[in-house]
Write an enzyme that holds these catalytic residues in place. Structure first.
Site, PDB file in Angstrom:
ATOM      1  NE  ARG A   1       9.511 -20.520 -10.390  1.00 28.41           N
ATOM      2  CZ  ARG A   1       9.687 -21.010  -9.150  1.00 28.41           C
ATOM      3  NH1 ARG A   1      10.125 -20.240  -8.189  1.00 28.41           N
ATOM      4  NH2 ARG A   1       9.411 -22.273  -8.898  1.00 28.41           N
TER       5      ARG A   1
ATOM      6  CE1 TYR B   1       4.097   1.945 -21.862  1.00 25.75           C
ATOM      7  CE2 TYR B   1       3.507   0.428 -20.102  1.00 25.75           C
ATOM      8  CZ  TYR B   1       3.691   0.699 -21.444  1.00 25.75           C
ATOM      9  OH  TYR B   1       3.470  -0.286 -22.361  1.00 25.75           O
TER      10      TYR B   1
ATOM     11  CG  ASP C   1       9.879   3.199 -16.494  1.00 16.88           C
ATOM     12  OD1 ASP C   1      10.837   3.056 -17.276  1.00 16.88           O
ATOM     13  OD2 ASP C   1       8.712   2.842 -16.772  1.00 16.88           O
TER      14      ASP C   1
ATOM     15  CE  LYS D   1       8.302  -0.594 -24.729  1.00 17.16           C
ATOM     16  NZ  LYS D   1       7.816   0.171 -23.606  1.00 17.16           N
TER      17      LYS D   1
HETATM   18  C1  LIG Z   1       7.010  -0.101 -22.526  1.00 18.16           C
HETATM   19  C2  LIG Z   1       7.189   0.578 -21.247  1.00 18.16           C
HETATM   20  C3  LIG Z   1       6.898  -0.089 -20.050  1.00 18.16           C
HETATM   21  C4  LIG Z   1       6.375  -1.494 -20.001  1.00 18.16           C
HETATM   22  O1  LIG Z   1       7.301  -2.411 -20.507  1.00 18.16           O
HETATM   23  P1  LIG Z   1       6.873  -3.817 -21.135  1.00 18.16           P
HETATM   24  O2  LIG Z   1       8.171  -4.412 -21.534  1.00 18.16           O
HETATM   25  O3  LIG Z   1       5.948  -3.538 -22.280  1.00 18.16           O
HETATM   26  O4  LIG Z   1       6.186  -4.573 -20.049  1.00 18.16           O
HETATM   27  C5  LIG Z   1       7.097   0.610 -18.871  1.00 18.16           C
HETATM   28  N1  LIG Z   1       7.534   1.872 -18.861  1.00 18.16           N
HETATM   29  C6  LIG Z   1       7.811   2.551 -19.996  1.00 18.16           C
HETATM   30  C7  LIG Z   1       8.307   3.958 -19.912  1.00 18.16           C
HETATM   31  C8  LIG Z   1       7.642   1.923 -21.224  1.00 18.16           C
HETATM   32  O5  LIG Z   1       7.913   2.605 -22.352  1.00 18.16           O
END
Ligand SMILES: *Cc1c(COP(=O)(O)O)cnc(C)c1O
Length: 404
Positions: free
Chosen positions: A55, A109, A182, A207
């Protein structure tokens, strides 16, 4: 060293430390053994570096963190179990010892929106929403009251608006509020928010970074000044990335530049072909010369590499027409993710923006006829062909029997 070289080498080929993993690599061992107890004590006391418990970090995860920090031009990074865990960690780090007020982009998101309104709101953390592409209004909102943190996305979902991160970073410096970006849609290959002055660059590594639809994860790259609090919170929250996911994500990143080059080029061709299609009412893509944020895009994004996301509205289509279109696709995958090596399409009204009322969606410009496409690395004529063929369904023309 160049981005491509760093993507292949940075953080990799770590030698085992003098610790012996109690189980075998991919370093999935939870516990590290030292020759004597005093050595472990020194690590716990921060008198020397070393691994203790997974962790708190493992060899594989540390390698990924070093890789992402390098590519982001950041001093430090923490890998997490998902993108949401990364956003939560960054926001809570930014808010520690600061006013409990977040100024956030009004387009976020869906789950991030829920985190702010449904979870943090319960804990007396207020969020004010504003449009970061309308810089003056956004700035007024930030200056209006003491702000603990600014939260926005490098490219908005699904309408691919691009806020002026450089100006927002300047504004935040003036009012001393950390900026959390983000940056999932851009990746450090296209934009490095920390180099633009932002405090945190957060990604859902699920992603584009991992890129193959097989590893859930997130990363927070940050300025060093935030690292002590972030590290402490991360150890307590426990949203740690698994060793297998870290390994797969590192492997994915090695081809990030290749994939992005290809996927951005494919997105350009797909966006142009959709715009010319009579069944398509509007196309949103960051590479169009008439994009509403074209000045920001020219300033912040490399030419020809503005992203692989394309959203489009199908002319006169209701929900049933959209479903008929989606169901007629044979190549493009119907699903709720993005950034994979394969083309993937989603329907915001029923997925990412499902929780919003139809009115709220309409105010954001997300109609019931809008679909969001993450353009993959396939041969581009196969992608455009699949889309064009499926659009025939909406135009009412019957599909040829046994069309493949
Ligand atoms: C998918 C996504 C998230 C969340 O990510 P996870 O890995 O599914 O928790 C946050 N912000 C954006 C822009 C995303 O496309």
């Amino acid at each position: 060293m160049e981005f491509e070289t760093q993507a292949v080498h940075a953080g990799d080929r770590k030698k085992p430390t003098d610790a012996i993993p109690s189980t075998t690599p991919i370093v999935s061992a939870t516990t590290y053994i030292y020759e004597n107890a005093e050595q472990l004590e020194k690590i716990f006391a921060d008198e020397r570096d070393g691994l203790t418990y997974s962790r708190y970090g493992t060899t594989t995860v540390t390698g990924l963190e070093e890789l992402v920090a390098t590519l982001e031009g950041a001093e430090a990074a923490i890998a997490t179990s998902s993108g949401m865990a990364a956003i939560h960690l960054a926001v809570m780090t930014a808010l520690t010892d600061r006013p409990r007020r977040v100024v956030a982009a009004k387009q976020l998101y869906g789950t991030t929106m829920q985190m702010l309104t449904k979870v943090l709101g319960q804990h007396n953390i207020d969020t004010v929403f504003a449009d970061p592409c309308d810089f003056d209004a956004f700035a007024e909102c930030v200056r209006e009251e003491p702000t603990g943190c600014v939260l926005l996305e490098s490219v908005s979902n699904p309408l691919v608006r691009v806020p002026p991160l450089d100006r927002i970073a300047e504004l935040a410096t003036e009012v001393v509020a950390p900026v959390v970006v983000d940056a999932t849609f851009t990746t450090p290959y296209i934009m490095r928010p920390i180099e633009l002055g932002c405090d945190f660059s957060v990604s859902s590594s699920t992603k584009f970074l991992a890129g193959h639809g097989d590893a859930l994860g997130g990363v927070v790259a940050m300025k060093q000044e935030h690292m002590p609090i972030a590290r402490t919170l991360h150890r307590i929250y426990g949203g740690t990335m698994g060793a297998l996911e870290a390994y797969l994500t590192m492997r994915g990143i090695k081809t990030l530049a290749l994939r992005m080059d290809r996927q951005c080029a494919n997105a350009a061709a797909v966006a142009e072909s959709l715009r010319a299609h009579p069944a398509v009412e509007a196309v949103h893509w960051s590479g169009f010369a008439d994009h509403p944020d074209v000045d920001t895009i020219r300033r912040l994004l490399p030419e020809g590499k503005t992203g692989a996301m394309v959203s489009f509205a199908i002319r006169d289509a209701g929900r049933d027409d959209v479903y008929a279109f989606l169901n007629a696709l044979k190549l493009v995958v119907r699903g709720t993710s993005l950034g994979d090596i394969h083309s993937l399409i989603s329907y915001p009204a029923a997925s990412s923006h499902r929780e919003l009322s139809p009115k709220h969606r309409a105010r954001l410009g997300i109609g019931d006829n809008l679909v969001r496409l993450s353009v993959g690395a396939e041969a581009v004529e196969d992608i455009t062909g699949d889309l064009a063929r499926a659009l025939e369904v909406v135009k009412g023309a019957p599909l040829p029997v046994n069309a493949e």
